[in-house]
Design a protein around this motif. Structure first.
Motif, short mmCIF file in Angstrom:
data_model
loop_
_atom_site.label_atom_id
_atom_site.label_comp_id
_atom_site.label_asym_id
_atom_site.label_seq_id
_atom_site.Cartn_x
_atom_site.Cartn_y
_atom_site.Cartn_z
N LEU A 98 17.16 15.02 8.53
CA LEU A 98 15.63 14.00 9.15
C LEU A 98 15.08 13.32 8.47
O LEU A 98 15.45 11.84 8.80
CB LEU A 98 15.06 15.62 9.75
CG LEU A 98 15.99 15.39 11.42
CD1 LEU A 98 14.87 16.82 12.22
CD2 LEU A 98 16.40 15.06 12.10
N SER A 99 14.49 13.89 7.45
CA SER A 99 14.18 12.58 6.62
C SER A 99 14.36 11.63 5.32
O SER A 99 14.32 11.03 6.01
CB SER A 99 13.43 13.85 5.20
OG SER A 99 12.39 14.48 5.52
N VAL A 105 15.86 4.42 8.49
CA VAL A 105 15.24 3.50 10.09
C VAL A 105 14.35 2.50 9.48
O VAL A 105 14.28 2.36 9.75
CB VAL A 105 15.28 4.78 11.12
CG1 VAL A 105 13.95 4.21 12.21
CG2 VAL A 105 16.65 5.03 11.96
N GLU A 106 13.17 3.19 8.62
CA GLU A 106 12.44 2.81 8.29
C GLU A 106 12.55 2.17 7.59
O GLU A 106 12.20 -0.05 7.29
CB GLU A 106 11.15 3.52 7.69
CG GLU A 106 10.38 4.65 8.50
CD GLU A 106 9.76 5.93 7.55
OE1 GLU A 106 10.19 6.45 6.28
OE2 GLU A 106 8.75 6.20 7.90
N THR A 111 13.78 -4.61 6.86
CA THR A 111 14.12 -5.82 6.95
C THR A 111 14.11 -6.73 8.08
O THR A 111 14.23 -7.99 8.36
CB THR A 111 14.94 -5.05 6.27
OG1 THR A 111 15.99 -3.87 7.41
CG2 THR A 111 15.44 -4.94 4.53
N SER A 112 14.19 -6.20 9.27
CA SER A 112 14.58 -6.22 10.60
C SER A 112 12.93 -7.40 10.77
O SER A 112 13.27 -8.03 11.93
CB SER A 112 15.12 -5.76 11.39
OG SER A 112 13.69 -4.81 12.14
#
Length: 122
Positions: A98-99, A105-106, A111-112
């Protein structure tokens, strides 16, 4: 309570009693129900119940006292649950996974959300 699962009845009974001991519903120092009562409870023969209790004795979860019965060992005397180590390792692996996923995701979010050339902000 014994089911036709292919697993021997005495192991099913031992599993259930073990879970009761580990879960605290059979507290340390308390006697197990009599062999006759356990046989009635599980719908099994006396010999099957005796085998189940024998498994728990071998594992060190219960101790027999001649003429008194079979008792759950005191909390400090109980051997560690071998499955607890497996569960802990599984939890650690899940947290690690999960980490890694959260970090990805972060990174994607970072970047988005950065400004792209040629776009105006409001």
């Amino acid at each position: 309570m014994v089911k036709n699962t292919g697993r021997p009845a005495y192991l099913q009974i031992a599993d259930d009693l073990r879970a009761q001991i580990r879960g605290g519903s059979l507290a340390p120092g308390t006697p197990l129900p009599s062999t006759t009562r356990l046989a009635e409870q599980y719908g099994a023969s006396l010999s099957v119940v005796k085998l189940a209790v024998g498994v728990l004795r071998t594992e060190g979860l219960v101790i027999g006292q001649q003429g008194k019965g079979v008792f759950v060992r005191e909390a400090g005397e109980l051997p560690p649950d071998p499955k607890a180590g497996d569960e802990l390792a599984e939890l650690r692996a899940t947290v690690q996974d999960l980490s890694v996923r959260l970090a990805k995701v972060e990174e994607q979010l970072a970047t988005s959300t950065t400004r792209r050339p040629g776009r105006s902000s409001r």
